[in-house]
Design an enzyme around this catalytic site. Sequence first.
Site, mmCIF file in Angstrom:
data_model
loop_
_atom_site.group_PDB
_atom_site.id
_atom_site.type_symbol
_atom_site.label_atom_id
_atom_site.label_comp_id
_atom_site.label_asym_id
_atom_site.label_seq_id
_atom_site.Cartn_x
_atom_site.Cartn_y
_atom_site.Cartn_z
ATOM 1 N N ASP A 167 1.077 -1.211 0.263
ATOM 2 C CA ASP A 167 -0.090 0.242 0.000
ATOM 3 C C ASP A 167 0.617 1.003 -0.475
ATOM 4 O OD1 ASP A 167 -1.689 1.910 0.937
ATOM 5 O OD2 ASP A 167 -3.163 0.778 2.525
ATOM 6 N N ASN B 229 -6.389 13.594 -10.727
ATOM 7 C CA ASN B 229 -7.318 13.560 -11.952
ATOM 8 C C ASN B 229 -6.378 15.124 -12.359
ATOM 9 O OD1 ASN B 229 -8.730 14.965 -10.655
ATOM 10 N ND2 ASN B 229 -9.238 13.302 -9.832
ATOM 11 N N GLY C 157 -8.945 4.664 -6.969
ATOM 12 C CA GLY C 157 -7.869 4.498 -6.700
ATOM 13 C C GLY C 157 -7.112 4.799 -5.633
ATOM 14 N N VAL C 158 -5.622 5.561 -6.148
ATOM 15 C CA VAL C 158 -4.590 5.322 -5.069
ATOM 16 C C VAL C 158 -4.921 6.811 -4.835
ATOM 17 C CG1 VAL C 158 -2.188 7.273 -5.821
ATOM 18 C CG2 VAL C 158 -2.736 4.325 -6.730
ATOM 19 N N ASP C 159 -5.399 7.588 -6.015
ATOM 20 C CA ASP C 159 -5.776 9.143 -5.266
ATOM 21 C C ASP C 159 -6.588 9.554 -3.658
ATOM 22 O OD1 ASP C 159 -6.080 12.567 -5.470
ATOM 23 O OD2 ASP C 159 -7.611 12.154 -7.178
ATOM 24 N N SER D 36 -1.557 5.333 -14.300
ATOM 25 C CA SER D 36 -2.037 5.245 -15.098
ATOM 26 C C SER D 36 -2.517 4.195 -15.695
ATOM 27 C CB SER D 36 -2.027 6.136 -16.444
ATOM 28 O OG SER D 36 -1.807 7.828 -16.429
ATOM 29 N N GLY E 265 -4.138 2.165 -13.495
ATOM 30 C CA GLY E 265 -5.787 1.057 -12.798
ATOM 31 C C GLY E 265 -6.764 1.834 -13.552
#
Length: 169
Positions: A10, A24, A32-34, A118, A120
């Site tokens: 993680d 974004n 997702g990660v964001d 990018s 995911g």
Amino acid sequence: MTTLTAVHGDITTQHVDAVVNAANTAMRGGGGVDGAIHRAGGSEVLADCIARFPHGLATGDAGWTTAGNLPARWVIHTVGPNHAAGERDRSLLLSCYRRSLEVAAGLGARSVAFPLISAGVYGWPADDAVAAAIEAITSTPTAVERVLLVAYSAADHHRVSAAVEALAE
């Protein structure tokens, strides 16, 4: 010389100077990660995004904020191309890694953890996402000493590990 290490885990738990967020263009959190970074970092990350990036950030660019409650000191936000939406310019993906390393070096960061940008929900093909990450990280001159390429899934970790091991051969 930069040391590149594949990590299965993680990104929000990595003990590095800076973690890279696959953001974004709006810079207001997302999935997702964001979403994971914003949740783990807390409201300070979003507040700093709003203050530093009132008009968002362009695809391929990077900028930094506080890391809030994360074990890192900074979050470096970068906007990858959305392959699923037709953004297929690989140079923008490479730019994400290069610009993130430039921002990290400017901050004095010596260790950085990257996700597969990018790969995911943005749908960049996994094998090329790994190849682009390795290409950009290994070809960008930087004062960053240690780079972790963090893969959340076992399949992505296998891809990243194989690519990192191939570098040593």
